[in-house]
Design a protein around this motif. Structure first.
Motif, PDB file in Angstrom:
ATOM      1  N   GLY A   1       0.997  -1.166  -0.036  1.00 33.07           N
ATOM      2  CA  GLY A   1      -0.029  -0.133  -0.014  1.00 33.07           C
ATOM      3  C   GLY A   1       0.879   1.142   0.009  1.00 33.07           C
ATOM      4  O   GLY A   1       0.434   2.294   0.285  1.00 33.07           O
ATOM      5  N   MET A   2       2.073   1.026  -0.453  1.00 28.94           N
ATOM      6  CA  MET A   2       2.988   2.386  -0.429  1.00 28.94           C
ATOM      7  C   MET A   2       2.769   3.498  -1.455  1.00 28.94           C
ATOM      8  O   MET A   2       2.728   4.446  -1.087  1.00 28.94           O
ATOM      9  CB  MET A   2       4.365   1.767  -0.830  1.00 28.94           C
ATOM     10  CG  MET A   2       5.117   1.297   0.303  1.00 28.94           C
ATOM     11  SD  MET A   2       5.803   2.051   1.630  1.00 28.94           S
ATOM     12  CE  MET A   2       6.896   3.235   0.744  1.00 28.94           C
ATOM     13  N   CYS A   3       1.754   2.988  -2.428  1.00 26.90           N
ATOM     14  CA  CYS A   3       1.508   4.039  -3.658  1.00 26.90           C
ATOM     15  C   CYS A   3       0.479   5.343  -3.018  1.00 26.90           C
ATOM     16  O   CYS A   3       0.986   6.248  -2.771  1.00 26.90           O
ATOM     17  CB  CYS A   3       1.087   3.381  -4.704  1.00 26.90           C
ATOM     18  SG  CYS A   3       1.954   2.450  -5.598  1.00 26.90           S
TER      19      CYS A   3
ATOM     20  N   LEU B   1       2.182   7.184  -0.059  1.00 26.94           N
ATOM     21  CA  LEU B   1       2.954   8.336  -0.319  1.00 26.94           C
ATOM     22  C   LEU B   1       2.199   9.556  -0.826  1.00 26.94           C
ATOM     23  O   LEU B   1       2.511  10.520  -0.832  1.00 26.94           O
ATOM     24  CB  LEU B   1       4.101   7.795  -1.345  1.00 26.94           C
ATOM     25  CG  LEU B   1       5.283   7.127  -0.636  1.00 26.94           C
ATOM     26  CD1 LEU B   1       6.238   6.358  -1.898  1.00 26.94           C
ATOM     27  CD2 LEU B   1       6.016   7.813   0.180  1.00 26.94           C
TER      28      LEU B   1
ATOM     29  N   LEU C   1       9.780  13.299  -2.386  1.00 29.00           N
ATOM     30  CA  LEU C   1       9.794  11.887  -2.269  1.00 29.00           C
ATOM     31  C   LEU C   1      11.197  11.256  -1.453  1.00 29.00           C
ATOM     32  O   LEU C   1      11.097  10.112  -0.768  1.00 29.00           O
ATOM     33  CB  LEU C   1       9.987  11.532  -3.841  1.00 29.00           C
ATOM     34  CG  LEU C   1       9.657  10.015  -3.959  1.00 29.00           C
ATOM     35  CD1 LEU C   1       8.482   9.763  -3.276  1.00 29.00           C
ATOM     36  CD2 LEU C   1       9.864   9.514  -5.468  1.00 29.00           C
TER      37      LEU C   1
ATOM     38  N   PHE D   1      10.911   8.544   1.781  1.00 30.37           N
ATOM     39  CA  PHE D   1      11.352   7.285   1.879  1.00 30.37           C
ATOM     40  C   PHE D   1      12.245   6.997   3.143  1.00 30.37           C
ATOM     41  O   PHE D   1      12.194   6.027   3.764  1.00 30.37           O
ATOM     42  CB  PHE D   1      12.177   6.986   0.730  1.00 30.37           C
ATOM     43  CG  PHE D   1      11.255   6.409  -0.419  1.00 30.37           C
ATOM     44  CD1 PHE D   1      10.725   5.176  -0.185  1.00 30.37           C
ATOM     45  CD2 PHE D   1      11.183   7.065  -1.521  1.00 30.37           C
ATOM     46  CE1 PHE D   1       9.961   4.647  -1.504  1.00 30.37           C
ATOM     47  CE2 PHE D   1      10.488   6.481  -2.613  1.00 30.37           C
ATOM     48  CZ  PHE D   1      10.001   5.194  -2.432  1.00 30.37           C
TER      49      PHE D   1
END
Lengths: 204, 205
Positions: free
Chosen positions: B24-26, B29, B183, B187
């Motif tokens: 579910g990173m998309c 972010l 970005l 991270f």
């Protein structure tokens, strides 16, 4: 854009992970060692290339209202084929990848490229775009897994490369590299390096 | 009872969807610019997880697994449809998300206003399919276990995105090296949060 450019742009300037921010989800967990990362990268290349090709060929016949479900079905069918092939030929790697092959379905790269490119372009450019994005994605996976394997277990593609004399002199593998957080920090560092080289990618 | 609580704590803190599996990173972010929207998305993900994971478990146990079709008669005892699981799971998820959207719209307009825009996004959120596949792989045996596990994963995801959004709101005022802005720092922040969450790994319950 020429065909060659389509293929090459996603390697660096339009990289799906570091620039388009697509498809981080399913990939990072397989970057502890290089071998699973390479297999994963190849699987993604195959799926992106062929789903782009198929959707592009169907693009004029898909009703816009149900296009998401059509795309999902095409992707899921391709992923099932890849999964069965992996189980048949490289069973040990497929065990290591566990659920992450199935998760290629929800990888945002696929939907992202289908929506942004294949729905509007001819099959051949779409195919190249799929290969390019797959490789761009694989490249990041391989770089991350290279560093994690080298620093975390002192090996390269499963072979020990750090000589025993180093260990005798007191060198210790960095156990943190094997744990999940370092995948994120490694990607962060890759983005940092890439953006200092291409300054126009810097976010305001 | 004990083991269910154990499972819940494990799925929230130790096997956290974001920090341990990057699932579910998309959307994590993309939708973490403010705490308010991330709370909405977190609740929506938890909601959809608790509905779809048990449903997919039923489908897997009674339709797809080897021998699952025994209830149709002895002839079907050795039918194994598990290779279809990806396509069936994603179809169930997409259909359920659509259905939930319609039901919520009818039953509770305020809730729909809060969650509405996030629901379509969730159909392709890796965390949802990820939980369904983990449930299949780990062979949970009762529907209670599956529900607790999916609820715990949802709460874990919720905690992660809300915490991350809160840090992100503050970090806009910090002096970050230009190439790391946006970005890159996102991270590294997630990585540091994951290190913090790893301190739960030592817990034995």
């Amino acid at each position: 854009m020429s065909n060659f450019k389509l293929l090459k742009a996603p390697f660096n300037r339009e990289n799906p992970i570091t620039v388009q921010v697509l498809g981080i989800c399913s990939a990072l967990a397989v970057t502890v060692q290089m071998k699973p990362a390479i297999v994963m990268a190849l699987s993604v290349i195959v799926v992106t290339a062929f789903s782009n090709l198929i959707i592009s060929m169907l693009r004029n016949t898909i009703p816009p209202r149900i296009r998401i479900i059509v795309q999902l079905v095409v992707i899921a069918a391709l992923v099932i084929i890849v999964d069965q092939l992996l189980k048949a030929y490289v069973y040990d790697v497929s065990q290591k990848l566990s659920v992450f092959v199935g998760l290629i379905i929800t990888n945002c790269i696929l939907m992202g490229r289908l929506e942004a490119f294949a729905m509007a372009q001819k099959p051949w450019p779409s195919f190249l775009d799929g290969i390019g994005n797959g490789i761009g994605y694989g490249l990041i996976l391989v770089i991350v897994s290279f560093f994690r394997e080298l620093l975390g277990s002192g090996s390269f593609y499963g072979h020990k490369v750090i000589p025993q004399s180093f260990y005798d002199a007191g060198y210790i593998d960095n156990g943190l590299m094997i744990l999940p957080p370092m995948a994120l920090i490694t990607i962060g560092t890759i983005i940092w390096v890439q953006r200092s080289k291409n300054r126009d990618l810097i976010e305001k | 009872m004990d083991s269910l609580f154990n499972l819940f704590v494990r799925s929230v803190f130790i096997d956290n969807m974001i920090f341990a599996y990057f699932l579910g990173m998309c959307s994590y972010l993309a939708v973490s610019k403010t705490v308010k929207t991330s709370v909405g998305l977190g609740i929506a993900v938890t909601f959809v997880l608790v509905i779809t994971a048990p449903l997919n478990w039923f489908v897997d146990t009674y339709l797809l697994k080897e021998g699952a079709l025994t209830w149709l008669g002895a002839d079907y005892a050795d039918v194994d449809l598990s290779y279809l699981s990806f396509i069936i799971f994603i179809a169930v998820i997409a259909a359920m998300v659509q259905l939930v959207e319609m039901v919520v719209e009818k039953v509770s307009p305020p809730l729909y206003n809060a969650l509405g825009i996030f629901l379509p996004l969730i159909a392709v959120n890796c965390a949802i399919l990820g939980v369904a596949l983990f449930v299949q792989e780990r062979e949970y045996t009762s529907v209670a276990e599956v529900t607790v596990y999916s609820f715990g994963s949802g709460i874990g995801w919720f905690l992660a995105i809300v915490g991350f959004a809160a840090i992100r709101e503050k970090i806009t005022y910090s002096n970050i090296p230009a190439p790391l802005k946006g970005l890159g720092i996102a991270f590294i922040l997630t990585g540091l949060m994951a290190v913090a969450f790893m301190s739960f790994m030592g817990i034995k319950i």
